[in-house]
Design an enzyme around this catalytic site. Structure first.
Site, PDB file in Angstrom:
ATOM      1  N   LYS A  13       0.720  -1.178  -0.235  1.00  6.21           N
ATOM      2  CA  LYS A  13       0.081   0.124  -0.074  1.00  6.21           C
ATOM      3  C   LYS A  13       1.091   1.192  -0.046  1.00  6.21           C
ATOM      4  CE  LYS A  13      -2.143  -1.251   3.933  1.00  6.21           C
ATOM      5  NZ  LYS A  13      -1.376  -2.373   4.220  1.00  6.21           N
ATOM      6  N   ARG A  88      -9.554   1.133   8.862  1.00 12.53           N
ATOM      7  CA  ARG A  88      -9.178  -0.135   9.138  1.00 12.53           C
ATOM      8  C   ARG A  88     -10.405  -0.673   9.783  1.00 12.53           C
ATOM      9  NH1 ARG A  88      -3.577   0.667   8.879  1.00 12.53           N
ATOM     10  NH2 ARG A  88      -2.356  -1.315   9.128  1.00 12.53           N
ATOM     11  N   ARG A 122      11.770  -5.729   5.124  1.00 11.33           N
ATOM     12  CA  ARG A 122      11.487  -4.006   4.836  1.00 11.33           C
ATOM     13  C   ARG A 122      12.459  -3.328   5.686  1.00 11.33           C
ATOM     14  NH1 ARG A 122       5.837  -2.023   5.123  1.00 11.33           N
ATOM     15  NH2 ARG A 122       5.983  -3.250   7.372  1.00 11.33           N
ATOM     16  N   ARG A 155      11.401  -1.387  10.999  1.00 12.86           N
ATOM     17  CA  ARG A 155      10.185  -1.093  12.006  1.00 12.86           C
ATOM     18  C   ARG A 155      10.026  -2.029  13.234  1.00 12.86           C
ATOM     19  NH1 ARG A 155       4.989   0.053   7.923  1.00 12.86           N
ATOM     20  NH2 ARG A 155       4.089  -1.065   9.540  1.00 12.86           N
ATOM     21  N   ARG A 166      -0.124  -8.878  13.162  1.00  9.03           N
ATOM     22  CA  ARG A 166      -0.680  -7.812  12.233  1.00  9.03           C
ATOM     23  C   ARG A 166      -1.573  -8.310  11.297  1.00  9.03           C
ATOM     24  NH1 ARG A 166       4.493  -5.399  10.479  1.00  9.03           N
ATOM     25  NH2 ARG A 166       3.107  -4.260   8.767  1.00  9.03           N
TER      26      ARG A 166
HETATM   27  P1  AP5 Z   1       4.824  -1.603   1.756  1.00 10.86           P
HETATM   28  O1  AP5 Z   1       4.589  -0.664   0.726  1.00 10.86           O
HETATM   29  O2  AP5 Z   1       5.310  -1.163   3.158  1.00 10.86           O
HETATM   30  O3  AP5 Z   1       3.418  -2.386   2.223  1.00 10.86           O
HETATM   31  P2  AP5 Z   1       2.131  -1.675   3.145  1.00 10.86           P
HETATM   32  O4  AP5 Z   1       0.921  -2.617   2.296  1.00 10.86           O
HETATM   33  O5  AP5 Z   1       2.125  -0.312   3.082  1.00 10.86           O
HETATM   34  O6  AP5 Z   1       2.591  -2.439   4.621  1.00 10.86           O
HETATM   35  P3  AP5 Z   1       2.532  -1.755   5.947  1.00 10.86           P
HETATM   36  O7  AP5 Z   1       3.137  -3.117   6.770  1.00 10.86           O
HETATM   37  O8  AP5 Z   1       2.978  -0.610   6.086  1.00 10.86           O
HETATM   38  O9  AP5 Z   1       1.164  -1.997   6.198  1.00 10.86           O
HETATM   39  P4  AP5 Z   1       0.313  -2.074   7.535  1.00 10.86           P
HETATM   40  O10 AP5 Z   1      -1.207  -1.715   7.010  1.00 10.86           O
HETATM   41  O11 AP5 Z   1       0.476  -3.326   8.371  1.00 10.86           O
HETATM   42  O12 AP5 Z   1       0.811  -0.828   8.309  1.00 10.86           O
HETATM   43  P5  AP5 Z   1       0.719   0.749   8.611  1.00 10.86           P
HETATM   44  O13 AP5 Z   1       1.969   1.356   8.527  1.00 10.86           O
HETATM   45  O14 AP5 Z   1      -0.439   1.132   7.858  1.00 10.86           O
HETATM   46  O15 AP5 Z   1       5.883  -2.911   1.180  1.00 10.86           O
HETATM   47  C1  AP5 Z   1       6.039  -3.882   2.322  1.00 10.86           C
HETATM   48  C2  AP5 Z   1       7.351  -4.202   1.791  1.00 10.86           C
HETATM   49  O16 AP5 Z   1       7.372  -4.809   0.734  1.00 10.86           O
HETATM   50  C3  AP5 Z   1       8.447  -3.072   1.531  1.00 10.86           C
HETATM   51  O17 AP5 Z   1       9.747  -3.699   2.074  1.00 10.86           O
HETATM   52  C4  AP5 Z   1       8.533  -3.029  -0.218  1.00 10.86           C
HETATM   53  O18 AP5 Z   1       9.852  -2.474  -0.567  1.00 10.86           O
HETATM   54  C5  AP5 Z   1       8.091  -4.461  -0.426  1.00 10.86           C
HETATM   55  N1  AP5 Z   1       7.380  -4.186  -1.644  1.00 10.86           N
HETATM   56  C6  AP5 Z   1       6.264  -3.615  -1.935  1.00 10.86           C
HETATM   57  N2  AP5 Z   1       5.948  -3.763  -3.332  1.00 10.86           N
HETATM   58  C7  AP5 Z   1       6.633  -4.998  -3.783  1.00 10.86           C
HETATM   59  C8  AP5 Z   1       6.714  -5.489  -4.858  1.00 10.86           C
HETATM   60  N3  AP5 Z   1       5.570  -5.441  -5.819  1.00 10.86           N
HETATM   61  N4  AP5 Z   1       7.581  -6.807  -5.135  1.00 10.86           N
HETATM   62  C9  AP5 Z   1       8.371  -6.767  -3.983  1.00 10.86           C
HETATM   63  N5  AP5 Z   1       8.551  -6.312  -2.958  1.00 10.86           N
HETATM   64  C10 AP5 Z   1       7.591  -5.357  -2.627  1.00 10.86           C
HETATM   65  O19 AP5 Z   1       0.357   0.748  10.269  1.00 10.86           O
HETATM   66  C11 AP5 Z   1       1.141   0.409  11.281  1.00 10.86           C
HETATM   67  C12 AP5 Z   1       0.283   0.217  12.673  1.00 10.86           C
HETATM   68  O20 AP5 Z   1      -0.154   1.483  12.679  1.00 10.86           O
HETATM   69  C13 AP5 Z   1      -0.764  -0.803  12.647  1.00 10.86           C
HETATM   70  O21 AP5 Z   1      -0.425  -1.994  12.975  1.00 10.86           O
HETATM   71  C14 AP5 Z   1      -1.696  -0.169  13.581  1.00 10.86           C
HETATM   72  O22 AP5 Z   1      -1.384  -0.377  14.998  1.00 10.86           O
HETATM   73  C15 AP5 Z   1      -1.420   1.345  13.396  1.00 10.86           C
HETATM   74  N6  AP5 Z   1      -2.258   2.167  12.431  1.00 10.86           N
HETATM   75  C16 AP5 Z   1      -2.358   2.380  11.180  1.00 10.86           C
HETATM   76  N7  AP5 Z   1      -3.480   2.831  10.895  1.00 10.86           N
HETATM   77  C17 AP5 Z   1      -4.407   2.743  11.800  1.00 10.86           C
HETATM   78  C18 AP5 Z   1      -5.931   2.742  11.763  1.00 10.86           C
HETATM   79  N8  AP5 Z   1      -6.430   3.151  10.802  1.00 10.86           N
HETATM   80  N9  AP5 Z   1      -6.628   2.306  12.726  1.00 10.86           N
HETATM   81  C19 AP5 Z   1      -5.953   1.757  14.103  1.00 10.86           C
HETATM   82  N10 AP5 Z   1      -4.409   1.697  13.846  1.00 10.86           N
HETATM   83  C20 AP5 Z   1      -3.682   2.085  13.002  1.00 10.86           C
END
Ligand code: AP5
Length: 216
Positions: A13, A88, A122, A155, A166
Protein backbone atom coordinates in the site's frame (compact mmCIF):
# COMPACT_ATOMS: atom_id res chain seq x y z
CA UNK A 1 -9.10 11.70 -6.95
CA UNK A 2 -10.06 10.53 -3.44
CA UNK A 3 -8.81 7.04 -3.02
CA UNK A 4 -8.55 4.45 -0.24
CA UNK A 5 -5.96 1.66 -0.49
CA UNK A 6 -6.93 -1.54 1.28
CA UNK A 7 -4.76 -4.60 1.73
CA UNK A 8 -2.99 -6.70 4.34
CA UNK A 9 0.31 -5.65 5.97
CA UNK A 10 3.05 -5.76 3.35
CA UNK A 11 0.72 -5.85 0.32
CA UNK A 12 2.49 -2.73 -0.94
CA UNK A 13 0.00 0.00 0.00
CA UNK A 14 2.71 2.49 1.00
CA UNK A 15 4.87 1.68 -2.05
CA UNK A 16 1.97 2.11 -4.48
CA UNK A 17 0.50 5.11 -2.63
CA UNK A 18 3.77 7.03 -3.08
CA UNK A 19 3.73 6.40 -6.84
CA UNK A 20 0.00 7.11 -7.22
CA UNK A 21 0.28 10.34 -5.23
CA UNK A 22 3.08 11.58 -7.52
CA UNK A 23 1.17 10.52 -10.65
CA UNK A 24 -2.17 12.03 -9.58
CA UNK A 25 -0.74 15.14 -7.87
CA UNK A 26 -2.49 14.51 -4.55
CA UNK A 27 -1.02 13.87 -1.07
CA UNK A 28 -0.24 10.39 0.25
CA UNK A 29 -1.85 10.17 3.68
CA UNK A 30 -0.50 7.19 5.62
CA UNK A 31 -1.97 6.79 9.09
CA UNK A 32 0.88 4.37 9.96
CA UNK A 33 3.49 7.02 9.05
CA UNK A 34 1.66 9.77 10.98
CA UNK A 35 1.40 7.50 14.04
CA UNK A 36 5.08 6.47 13.83
CA UNK A 37 6.16 10.13 13.69
CA UNK A 38 4.04 10.78 16.77
CA UNK A 39 5.68 7.85 18.55
CA UNK A 40 9.17 9.16 17.68
CA UNK A 41 8.22 12.68 18.82
CA UNK A 42 6.72 11.22 22.05
CA UNK A 43 3.56 13.28 21.55
CA UNK A 44 0.48 12.50 23.65
CA UNK A 45 -1.00 10.62 20.67
CA UNK A 46 2.28 8.75 20.13
CA UNK A 47 2.44 7.67 23.79
CA UNK A 48 -1.12 6.34 23.62
CA UNK A 49 -0.57 4.59 20.25
CA UNK A 50 2.80 2.91 20.84
CA UNK A 51 1.73 -0.16 22.83
CA UNK A 52 -1.03 -1.04 20.35
CA UNK A 53 1.33 -0.70 17.39
CA UNK A 54 4.16 -2.71 18.97
CA UNK A 55 1.72 -5.54 19.73
CA UNK A 56 0.35 -5.63 16.17
CA UNK A 57 -3.10 -4.41 17.22
CA UNK A 58 -5.07 -1.36 16.15
CA UNK A 59 -4.89 2.08 17.74
CA UNK A 60 -8.36 2.97 19.15
CA UNK A 61 -10.83 4.30 16.57
CA UNK A 62 -11.50 7.65 18.28
CA UNK A 63 -7.80 8.62 18.19
CA UNK A 64 -7.23 7.58 14.58
CA UNK A 65 -10.48 9.07 13.28
CA UNK A 66 -9.74 12.47 14.83
CA UNK A 67 -6.15 12.39 13.52
CA UNK A 68 -7.24 11.51 9.96
CA UNK A 69 -10.05 14.03 9.86
CA UNK A 70 -7.58 16.77 10.88
CA UNK A 71 -5.16 15.67 8.16
CA UNK A 72 -7.82 15.60 5.43
CA UNK A 73 -8.87 19.15 6.34
CA UNK A 74 -5.41 20.48 5.44
CA UNK A 75 -5.39 22.57 2.24
CA UNK A 76 -3.36 20.10 0.14
CA UNK A 77 -6.04 17.41 0.58
CA UNK A 78 -8.78 19.62 -0.92
CA UNK A 79 -7.89 18.39 -4.43
CA UNK A 80 -7.89 14.72 -3.33
CA UNK A 81 -5.74 12.18 -1.47
CA UNK A 82 -4.48 8.62 -1.38
CA UNK A 83 -5.44 7.18 2.01
CA UNK A 84 -3.09 4.37 3.04
CA UNK A 85 -3.99 2.43 6.21
CA UNK A 86 -7.32 4.12 6.88
CA UNK A 87 -10.06 3.03 7.31
CA UNK A 88 -9.23 -0.19 9.12
CA UNK A 89 -12.53 -0.88 10.91
CA UNK A 90 -16.18 -0.48 10.01
CA UNK A 91 -16.42 2.39 12.52
CA UNK A 92 -13.57 4.20 10.71
CA UNK A 93 -15.20 3.60 7.31
CA UNK A 94 -18.49 5.03 8.58
CA UNK A 95 -16.70 8.07 10.04
CA UNK A 96 -14.82 8.63 6.78
CA UNK A 97 -18.06 8.55 4.80
CA UNK A 98 -19.32 11.43 6.96
CA UNK A 99 -16.35 13.72 6.29
CA UNK A 100 -15.57 12.98 2.64
CA UNK A 101 -16.82 11.22 -0.49
CA UNK A 102 -14.59 8.59 -2.18
CA UNK A 103 -13.99 7.84 -5.85
CA UNK A 104 -12.75 4.29 -5.24
CA UNK A 105 -11.33 1.81 -2.73
CA UNK A 106 -8.53 -0.28 -4.25
CA UNK A 107 -7.92 -3.65 -2.63
CA UNK A 108 -4.32 -4.88 -3.10
CA UNK A 109 -4.45 -8.64 -2.53
CA UNK A 110 -1.57 -11.08 -2.16
CA UNK A 111 -0.77 -14.60 -0.87
CA UNK A 112 0.00 -14.72 2.91
CA UNK A 113 3.50 -16.34 2.49
CA UNK A 114 4.59 -13.38 0.37
CA UNK A 115 3.41 -10.92 3.05
CA UNK A 116 5.79 -12.34 5.67
CA UNK A 117 8.78 -12.04 3.29
CA UNK A 118 7.89 -8.50 2.36
CA UNK A 119 7.49 -7.30 5.94
CA UNK A 120 10.52 -8.98 7.45
CA UNK A 121 12.84 -7.68 4.69
CA UNK A 122 11.50 -4.13 4.81
CA UNK A 123 13.74 -1.18 5.66
CA UNK A 124 12.38 2.35 6.01
CA UNK A 125 13.78 5.86 6.06
CA UNK A 126 12.79 7.46 9.39
CA UNK A 127 13.09 10.92 7.81
CA UNK A 128 11.09 10.81 4.57
CA UNK A 129 9.27 7.43 5.01
CA UNK A 130 10.65 5.91 1.78
CA UNK A 131 10.20 2.13 1.88
CA UNK A 132 12.80 -0.42 0.67
CA UNK A 133 13.24 -4.18 0.76
CA UNK A 134 16.65 -5.74 1.29
CA UNK A 135 16.21 -8.14 -1.67
CA UNK A 136 13.19 -7.03 -3.72
CA UNK A 137 13.54 -3.24 -3.63
CA UNK A 138 17.01 -2.43 -2.26
CA UNK A 139 18.47 1.08 -1.94
CA UNK A 140 21.44 1.90 -4.21
CA UNK A 141 23.79 1.97 -1.20
CA UNK A 142 23.05 -0.71 1.41
CA UNK A 143 21.29 0.68 4.50
CA UNK A 144 21.07 4.28 3.21
CA UNK A 145 18.04 6.18 1.85
CA UNK A 146 18.48 6.99 -1.87
CA UNK A 147 16.57 10.25 -1.52
CA UNK A 148 18.04 11.88 1.60
CA UNK A 149 21.07 9.81 2.71
CA UNK A 150 19.57 8.94 6.12
CA UNK A 151 20.45 5.50 7.61
CA UNK A 152 17.51 3.11 7.17
CA UNK A 153 15.81 1.40 10.12
CA UNK A 154 13.73 -1.73 10.75
CA UNK A 155 10.19 -0.98 11.98
CA UNK A 156 9.51 -2.19 15.55
CA UNK A 157 6.47 -4.11 14.29
CA UNK A 158 8.31 -5.96 11.49
CA UNK A 159 9.44 -8.85 13.73
CA UNK A 160 7.95 -12.07 12.34
CA UNK A 161 5.76 -12.78 15.40
CA UNK A 162 4.31 -9.26 15.30
CA UNK A 163 3.81 -9.47 11.52
CA UNK A 164 1.71 -12.63 12.02
CA UNK A 165 -0.40 -10.83 14.63
CA UNK A 166 -0.84 -7.84 12.27
CA UNK A 167 -2.07 -10.20 9.53
CA UNK A 168 -4.58 -11.73 11.99
CA UNK A 169 -5.71 -8.25 13.04
CA UNK A 170 -6.19 -7.38 9.38
CA UNK A 171 -8.25 -10.51 8.71
CA UNK A 172 -10.57 -9.99 11.68
CA UNK A 173 -11.00 -6.21 11.65
CA UNK A 174 -10.12 -4.78 8.24
CA UNK A 175 -10.96 -7.48 5.67
CA UNK A 176 -14.73 -6.89 6.25
CA UNK A 177 -14.22 -3.50 4.57
CA UNK A 178 -13.81 -5.31 1.23
CA UNK A 179 -17.49 -6.22 1.35
CA UNK A 180 -18.38 -2.78 2.77
CA UNK A 181 -16.90 -1.03 -0.29
CA UNK A 182 -18.13 -3.69 -2.75
CA UNK A 183 -21.69 -3.14 -1.49
CA UNK A 184 -21.27 0.59 -2.18
CA UNK A 185 -19.94 0.03 -5.72
CA UNK A 186 -16.53 1.50 -4.85
CA UNK A 187 -14.32 -1.62 -4.66
CA UNK A 188 -11.61 -2.21 -7.27
CA UNK A 189 -9.34 -5.29 -7.00
CA UNK A 190 -5.64 -5.36 -7.94
CA UNK A 191 -3.39 -8.44 -7.66
CA UNK A 192 -0.32 -7.14 -5.84
CA UNK A 193 2.27 -9.70 -6.97
CA UNK A 194 4.92 -8.83 -9.56
CA UNK A 195 7.18 -5.87 -10.13
CA UNK A 196 6.30 -2.62 -8.35
CA UNK A 197 5.91 -0.83 -11.70
CA UNK A 198 3.64 -3.60 -13.08
CA UNK A 199 1.32 -3.28 -10.08
CA UNK A 200 1.30 0.49 -10.45
CA UNK A 201 0.24 0.18 -14.13
CA UNK A 202 -2.45 -2.37 -13.19
CA UNK A 203 -3.80 0.06 -10.60
CA UNK A 204 -3.88 2.99 -13.05
CA UNK A 205 -5.73 0.80 -15.55
CA UNK A 206 -8.30 -0.22 -12.94
CA UNK A 207 -8.81 3.42 -11.91
CA UNK A 208 -9.32 4.48 -15.53
CA UNK A 209 -11.95 1.76 -16.02
CA UNK A 210 -13.56 2.83 -12.76
CA UNK A 211 -13.71 6.49 -13.85
CA UNK A 212 -15.20 5.47 -17.23
CA UNK A 213 -17.85 3.32 -15.59
CA UNK A 214 -18.74 6.27 -13.35
CA UNK A 215 -19.01 8.53 -16.41
CA UNK A 216 -15.94 10.71 -15.72
P1 AP5 B 1 4.83 -1.57 1.84
O1 AP5 B 1 4.54 -0.71 0.67
O2 AP5 B 1 5.51 -0.96 3.02
O3 AP5 B 1 3.50 -2.35 2.28
P2 AP5 B 1 2.24 -1.84 3.10
O4 AP5 B 1 1.05 -2.53 2.53
O5 AP5 B 1 2.21 -0.34 3.15
O6 AP5 B 1 2.57 -2.47 4.49
P3 AP5 B 1 2.49 -1.90 5.95
O7 AP5 B 1 3.14 -2.98 6.79
O8 AP5 B 1 3.05 -0.52 6.08
O9 AP5 B 1 0.99 -1.89 6.20
P4 AP5 B 1 0.33 -1.93 7.54
O10 AP5 B 1 -1.06 -1.73 7.11
O11 AP5 B 1 0.58 -3.14 8.36
O12 AP5 B 1 1.08 -0.81 8.40
P5 AP5 B 1 0.76 0.71 8.69
O13 AP5 B 1 2.03 1.44 8.60
O14 AP5 B 1 -0.41 1.17 7.91
O15 AP5 B 1 5.68 -2.82 1.31
C1 AP5 B 1 6.13 -3.83 2.20
C2 AP5 B 1 7.51 -4.35 1.75
O16 AP5 B 1 7.37 -5.01 0.49
C3 AP5 B 1 8.55 -3.25 1.54
O17 AP5 B 1 9.79 -3.75 1.94
C4 AP5 B 1 8.52 -2.98 0.02
O18 AP5 B 1 9.76 -2.51 -0.47
C5 AP5 B 1 8.20 -4.38 -0.50
N1 AP5 B 1 7.42 -4.36 -1.73
C6 AP5 B 1 6.37 -3.56 -2.04
N2 AP5 B 1 5.88 -3.88 -3.26
C7 AP5 B 1 6.63 -4.93 -3.70
C8 AP5 B 1 6.61 -5.74 -4.88
N3 AP5 B 1 5.72 -5.53 -5.86
N4 AP5 B 1 7.51 -6.71 -4.99
C9 AP5 B 1 8.42 -6.95 -4.03
N5 AP5 B 1 8.50 -6.23 -2.89
C10 AP5 B 1 7.60 -5.24 -2.73
O19 AP5 B 1 0.27 0.63 10.21
C11 AP5 B 1 1.16 0.26 11.25
C12 AP5 B 1 0.39 0.21 12.56
O20 AP5 B 1 -0.17 1.50 12.87
C13 AP5 B 1 -0.81 -0.74 12.58
O21 AP5 B 1 -0.43 -2.08 12.87
C14 AP5 B 1 -1.67 -0.11 13.68
O22 AP5 B 1 -1.22 -0.44 14.95
C15 AP5 B 1 -1.46 1.37 13.47
N6 AP5 B 1 -2.46 1.97 12.57
C16 AP5 B 1 -2.23 2.55 11.35
N7 AP5 B 1 -3.39 2.98 10.81
C17 AP5 B 1 -4.37 2.67 11.69
C18 AP5 B 1 -5.77 2.83 11.69
N8 AP5 B 1 -6.41 3.37 10.65
N9 AP5 B 1 -6.46 2.40 12.77
C19 AP5 B 1 -5.85 1.84 13.83
N10 AP5 B 1 -4.51 1.64 13.89
C20 AP5 B 1 -3.78 2.05 12.82
Amino acid sequence: MRLVLLGPPGAGKGTQATKLAAYLGVPHVSTGDILRHNVTARSELGKKAKAYMDAGGLVPDDLVIAMTERRLKEPDAKKGFILDGFPRTLAQAEALSKFTKLDAAVNLFLEPEELIKRNTGRRVCPKDDTVYHIFMNPPKKSGICDKCGTPLIIRDDDREDVVRTRIETYESQTAPLIKYYRDRGLLREVYASGLIQEIFLRTIEVLKESAQSRGR
